[in-house]
Design a protein around this motif. Sequence first.
Motif, PDB file in Angstrom:
ATOM      1  N   VAL A 191      -1.850  24.078   4.137  1.00  0.00           N
ATOM      2  CA  VAL A 191      -1.392  24.974   5.187  1.00  0.00           C
ATOM      3  C   VAL A 191      -1.154  26.347   4.583  1.00  0.00           C
ATOM      4  CG1 VAL A 191       0.272  25.343   7.032  1.00  0.00           C
ATOM      5  CG2 VAL A 191      -0.212  23.022   6.263  1.00  0.00           C
ATOM      6  N   SER A 192      -1.771  27.335   5.150  1.00  0.00           N
ATOM      7  CA  SER A 192      -1.620  28.727   4.707  1.00  0.00           C
ATOM      8  C   SER A 192      -1.601  28.836   3.191  1.00  0.00           C
ATOM      9  CB  SER A 192      -0.372  29.364   5.317  1.00  0.00           C
ATOM     10  OG  SER A 192       0.778  28.597   5.064  1.00  0.00           O
ATOM     11  N   GLY A 193      -2.666  28.333   2.596  1.00  0.00           N
ATOM     12  CA  GLY A 193      -2.857  28.507   1.166  1.00  0.00           C
ATOM     13  C   GLY A 193      -1.979  27.674   0.270  1.00  0.00           C
ATOM     14  N   GLU A 194      -1.324  26.661   0.832  1.00  0.00           N
ATOM     15  CA  GLU A 194      -0.474  25.821  -0.009  1.00  0.00           C
ATOM     16  C   GLU A 194      -0.799  24.345   0.197  1.00  0.00           C
ATOM     17  OE1 GLU A 194       3.702  25.932   0.833  1.00  0.00           O
ATOM     18  OE2 GLU A 194       4.259  25.387  -1.211  1.00  0.00           O
ATOM     19  N   LEU A 195      -0.986  23.642  -0.913  1.00  0.00           N
ATOM     20  CA  LEU A 195      -1.219  22.196  -0.850  1.00  0.00           C
ATOM     21  C   LEU A 195       0.107  21.495  -0.602  1.00  0.00           C
ATOM     22  CD1 LEU A 195      -3.169  19.787  -1.279  1.00  0.00           C
ATOM     23  CD2 LEU A 195      -2.546  19.866  -3.696  1.00  0.00           C
ATOM     24  N   LYS A 196       0.127  20.609   0.402  1.00  0.00           N
ATOM     25  CA  LYS A 196       1.363  19.890   0.721  1.00  0.00           C
ATOM     26  C   LYS A 196       1.114  18.397   0.767  1.00  0.00           C
ATOM     27  CE  LYS A 196       3.567  23.599   3.288  1.00  0.00           C
ATOM     28  NZ  LYS A 196       4.574  23.843   4.339  1.00  0.00           N
ATOM     29  N   VAL A 197       2.179  17.647   0.520  1.00  0.00           N
ATOM     30  CA  VAL A 197       2.096  16.190   0.522  1.00  0.00           C
ATOM     31  C   VAL A 197       3.184  15.640   1.436  1.00  0.00           C
ATOM     32  CG1 VAL A 197       3.539  16.053  -1.559  1.00  0.00           C
ATOM     33  CG2 VAL A 197       2.057  14.139  -0.963  1.00  0.00           C
ATOM     34  N   LEU A 198       2.882  14.555   2.131  1.00  0.00           N
ATOM     35  CA  LEU A 198       3.851  13.965   3.052  1.00  0.00           C
ATOM     36  C   LEU A 198       4.793  13.028   2.303  1.00  0.00           C
ATOM     37  CD1 LEU A 198       4.609  13.805   6.113  1.00  0.00           C
ATOM     38  CD2 LEU A 198       3.381  11.622   6.132  1.00  0.00           C
ATOM     39  N   LEU A 199       6.094  13.325   2.394  1.00  0.00           N
ATOM     40  CA  LEU A 199       7.091  12.499   1.708  1.00  0.00           C
ATOM     41  C   LEU A 199       8.068  11.907   2.716  1.00  0.00           C
ATOM     42  CD1 LEU A 199       7.868  14.770  -1.372  1.00  0.00           C
ATOM     43  CD2 LEU A 199       6.292  12.833  -1.224  1.00  0.00           C
ATOM     44  N   ASN A 237       7.641  14.574  10.940  1.00  0.00           N
ATOM     45  CA  ASN A 237       8.177  13.582  11.852  1.00  0.00           C
ATOM     46  C   ASN A 237       9.683  13.524  11.625  1.00  0.00           C
ATOM     47  OD1 ASN A 237       9.012  11.237  13.149  1.00  0.00           O
ATOM     48  ND2 ASN A 237       6.985  10.309  12.919  1.00  0.00           N
ATOM     49  N   GLU A 238      10.408  14.350  12.387  1.00  0.00           N
ATOM     50  CA  GLU A 238      11.854  14.508  12.159  1.00  0.00           C
ATOM     51  C   GLU A 238      12.578  13.188  12.337  1.00  0.00           C
ATOM     52  OE1 GLU A 238      12.766  17.168  10.953  1.00  0.00           O
ATOM     53  OE2 GLU A 238      11.330  18.699  11.606  1.00  0.00           O
ATOM     54  N   GLU A 239      12.126  12.430  13.300  1.00  0.00           N
ATOM     55  CA  GLU A 239      12.772  11.158  13.619  1.00  0.00           C
ATOM     56  C   GLU A 239      12.839  10.233  12.402  1.00  0.00           C
ATOM     57  OE1 GLU A 239      11.645   7.474  16.615  1.00  0.00           O
ATOM     58  OE2 GLU A 239      10.672   9.427  16.828  1.00  0.00           O
ATOM     59  N   LEU A 240      11.714  10.205  11.657  1.00  0.00           N
ATOM     60  CA  LEU A 240      11.654   9.336  10.479  1.00  0.00           C
ATOM     61  C   LEU A 240      12.027  10.074   9.201  1.00  0.00           C
ATOM     62  CD1 LEU A 240       8.296   7.641  11.409  1.00  0.00           C
ATOM     63  CD2 LEU A 240      10.483   6.452  11.220  1.00  0.00           C
ATOM     64  N   GLY A 241      12.233  11.367   9.305  1.00  0.00           N
ATOM     65  CA  GLY A 241      12.559  12.135   8.117  1.00  0.00           C
ATOM     66  C   GLY A 241      11.356  12.471   7.263  1.00  0.00           C
ATOM     67  N   ALA A 242      10.154  12.154   7.773  1.00  0.00           N
ATOM     68  CA  ALA A 242       8.947  12.445   6.994  1.00  0.00           C
ATOM     69  C   ALA A 242       8.663  13.941   7.025  1.00  0.00           C
ATOM     70  CB  ALA A 242       7.762  11.679   7.555  1.00  0.00           C
ATOM     71  N   ARG A 243       8.451  14.532   5.850  1.00  0.00           N
ATOM     72  CA  ARG A 243       8.255  15.973   5.775  1.00  0.00           C
ATOM     73  C   ARG A 243       7.090  16.312   4.865  1.00  0.00           C
ATOM     74  NH1 ARG A 243      13.312  16.712   3.266  1.00  0.00           N
ATOM     75  NH2 ARG A 243      12.174  18.268   2.049  1.00  0.00           N
ATOM     76  N   TRP A 244       6.362  17.359   5.243  1.00  0.00           N
ATOM     77  CA  TRP A 244       5.306  17.891   4.384  1.00  0.00           C
ATOM     78  C   TRP A 244       5.950  18.841   3.392  1.00  0.00           C
ATOM     79  CZ3 TRP A 244       0.450  16.011   4.449  1.00  0.00           C
ATOM     80  CH2 TRP A 244       0.076  15.254   5.571  1.00  0.00           C
ATOM     81  N   SER A 258       0.866  -1.188   0.000  1.00  0.00           N
ATOM     82  CA  SER A 258       0.000   0.000   0.000  1.00  0.00           C
ATOM     83  C   SER A 258       0.891   1.223   0.000  1.00  0.00           C
ATOM     84  CB  SER A 258      -0.896   0.023   1.242  1.00  0.00           C
ATOM     85  OG  SER A 258      -2.001  -0.820   1.077  1.00  0.00           O
ATOM     86  N   ASP A 259       0.581   2.168  -0.872  1.00  0.00           N
ATOM     87  CA  ASP A 259       1.253   3.457  -0.875  1.00  0.00           C
ATOM     88  C   ASP A 259       0.219   4.505  -0.521  1.00  0.00           C
ATOM     89  OD1 ASP A 259       3.606   2.324  -1.611  1.00  0.00           O
ATOM     90  OD2 ASP A 259       3.412   2.788  -3.731  1.00  0.00           O
ATOM     91  N   VAL A 260       0.642   5.497   0.249  1.00  0.00           N
ATOM     92  CA  VAL A 260      -0.326   6.451   0.767  1.00  0.00           C
ATOM     93  C   VAL A 260       0.058   7.858   0.374  1.00  0.00           C
ATOM     94  CG1 VAL A 260      -1.640   7.138   2.788  1.00  0.00           C
ATOM     95  CG2 VAL A 260      -0.494   4.921   2.746  1.00  0.00           C
ATOM     96  N   CYS A 261      -0.895   8.586  -0.171  1.00  0.00           N
ATOM     97  CA  CYS A 261      -0.675   9.977  -0.513  1.00  0.00           C
ATOM     98  C   CYS A 261      -1.464  10.830   0.463  1.00  0.00           C
ATOM     99  CB  CYS A 261      -1.118  10.224  -1.954  1.00  0.00           C
ATOM    100  SG  CYS A 261      -0.604  11.819  -2.569  1.00  0.00           S
ATOM    101  N   LEU A 262      -0.760  11.440   1.420  1.00  0.00           N
ATOM    102  CA  LEU A 262      -1.404  12.275   2.423  1.00  0.00           C
ATOM    103  C   LEU A 262      -1.286  13.726   2.000  1.00  0.00           C
ATOM    104  CD1 LEU A 262       0.464  10.028   4.505  1.00  0.00           C
ATOM    105  CD2 LEU A 262      -1.540  10.798   5.782  1.00  0.00           C
ATOM    106  N   PHE A 263      -2.423  14.415   1.977  1.00  0.00           N
ATOM    107  CA  PHE A 263      -2.448  15.827   1.614  1.00  0.00           C
ATOM    108  C   PHE A 263      -2.870  16.665   2.805  1.00  0.00           C
ATOM    109  CE2 PHE A 263      -3.364  14.437  -2.921  1.00  0.00           C
ATOM    110  CZ  PHE A 263      -2.179  14.936  -3.447  1.00  0.00           C
ATOM    111  N   THR A 264      -2.346  17.866   2.846  1.00  0.00           N
ATOM    112  CA  THR A 264      -2.870  18.866   3.766  1.00  0.00           C
ATOM    113  C   THR A 264      -2.765  20.214   3.072  1.00  0.00           C
ATOM    114  OG1 THR A 264      -2.860  19.619   6.060  1.00  0.00           O
ATOM    115  CG2 THR A 264      -0.730  19.526   4.954  1.00  0.00           C
TER     116      THR A 264
END
Lengths: 230, 230
Positions: B29-37, B118-125, B21-27
């Motif tokens: 924030v302040s007028g900008e679409l972001k994705v979790l990588l 999530n700095e620990e895992l390196g996950a960034r929006w 399973s691959d997951v595309c998480l969107f949010t």
Amino acid sequence: MKVKAKKNKKPHDLKFAVIASDVCLFTVVSGELKVLLTPVNRPPYFSNMLGLPGGLVHPAETAEEAALRIAEKKGGIDLSDQYVEQLYTFSRLDRDPRGRVVAVAYLVLVPPHLARNNEELGARWVGIKHVPHLAYDHDEILRAARERLRTKLGYTNAAYSLLPSEFTMGELQGLYECVLGRTFDKRNFRKKIAGLGIVKSTGKKRTQGASRPAELFRFAKRSLQVVEIV
Amino acid sequence: MKVKAKKNKKPHDLKFAVIASDVCLFTVVSGELKVLLTPVNRPPYFSNMLGLPGGLVHPAETAEEAALRIAEKKGGIDLSDQYVEQLYTFSRLDRDPRGRVVAVAYLVLVPPHLARNNEELGARWVGIKHVPHLAYDHDEILRAARERLRTKLGYTNAAYSLLPSEFTMGELQGLYECVLGRTFDKRNFRKKIAGLGIVKSTGKKRTQGASRPAELFRFAKRSLQVVEIV
DNA sequence: ACAAAAGTGTTCCGAGTACACCCATGC
DNA sequence: GCATGGGTGTACTCGGAACACTTTTGT
């Protein structure tokens, strides 16, 4: 989906789920939506039931290639010019009682002149109102496919794949009425279709029974276009 | 997707494709679409790249359960109240150079107050305009996810999952403008939303900076409803 | 006082809908 | 000549789009 039990590689022997493709083929014949069903006989789970055509995805093919191969094999239909779309992936743990099988389901549209029963394999086109309870989770897949077909006809030209290359306005309207389960005003329907420019006249006419000959049309493009129809 | 290479059960050891399973998480924030990588570092194929969170589907969970587990683990986000939908299943033979992996992709919407790196895992929006070339076929998955998000916001109330429980009309409008890439007339937008009855006023107001306080609204239902918005 | 975002109505236009009669043919 | 499906135009209604000024607050 269906799993071949040959060799000794049944799904539950594996560490991971195996992948199958299940295919929901629709056609519309004389005002009735029909779906292609094949026999399923796998005691003790399913005895003398019907189900959608399905089978395992081979290692060297995509899920869609598997779907086409299965549909052609079980239905004896050449799908090279037909509309095929991925529907949904079903992964419930108990969807196949024999093991862990994840099924990628496909939706395929077939024009009536290509929809022949394959007596040899027992594959039959069954009117949607006469479909019995199906094997596996195929009731759920069929529900999802019908819903997708409805919405897709509503906002695309996908109808091109359910009609022969030349057709009358009456046939096109009948197709929409049958799939969407409602009626349209003849004048408004023709105005709408004409305004969208998705069909063009051939100039030819076809006379059928005791009535005025009908003009024959052709889809301007036999590939998916997004257009607001209903 | 990503494959754990532990034990000796790599994808190419198997007779069939394995399922991820691959997951595309969107949010937004302040007028900008972001994705979790998340980082992907699998020489010699992918070195110091980014990709969508992904992982194998375990034998005793559905693809959606796997997606939620992966998203929570990699993003550190509790997804119990969020909008999750299956996007598409990707099965190209060469999508993972290490073996045959079929990925069921999911779309998840996250409100900004839950979107933490999530700095620990390196996950960034990452802002959608700054997304680099991704590993595997994740560019393609991301494209499909953006497209789905656009259409879904247009005909459902899915926006409830991208906003905190209370929000202003300005925030709601800004969300739509950002995702759909167009602007709306303030008066028409409010009329439309009010007419649909998908939000209700809380009576409360929130004052922010040097401007008139804005009325706070709440979604009438925090579950998917089909309503014609655009 | 002024900057900044909130809030509020009316007009216009185009698309959707409702609706009824004549036409060309086979029998 | 009649039964059968094919073909055509107009009026109404409703929703979408365009458009500008006043209000409330912080500084």
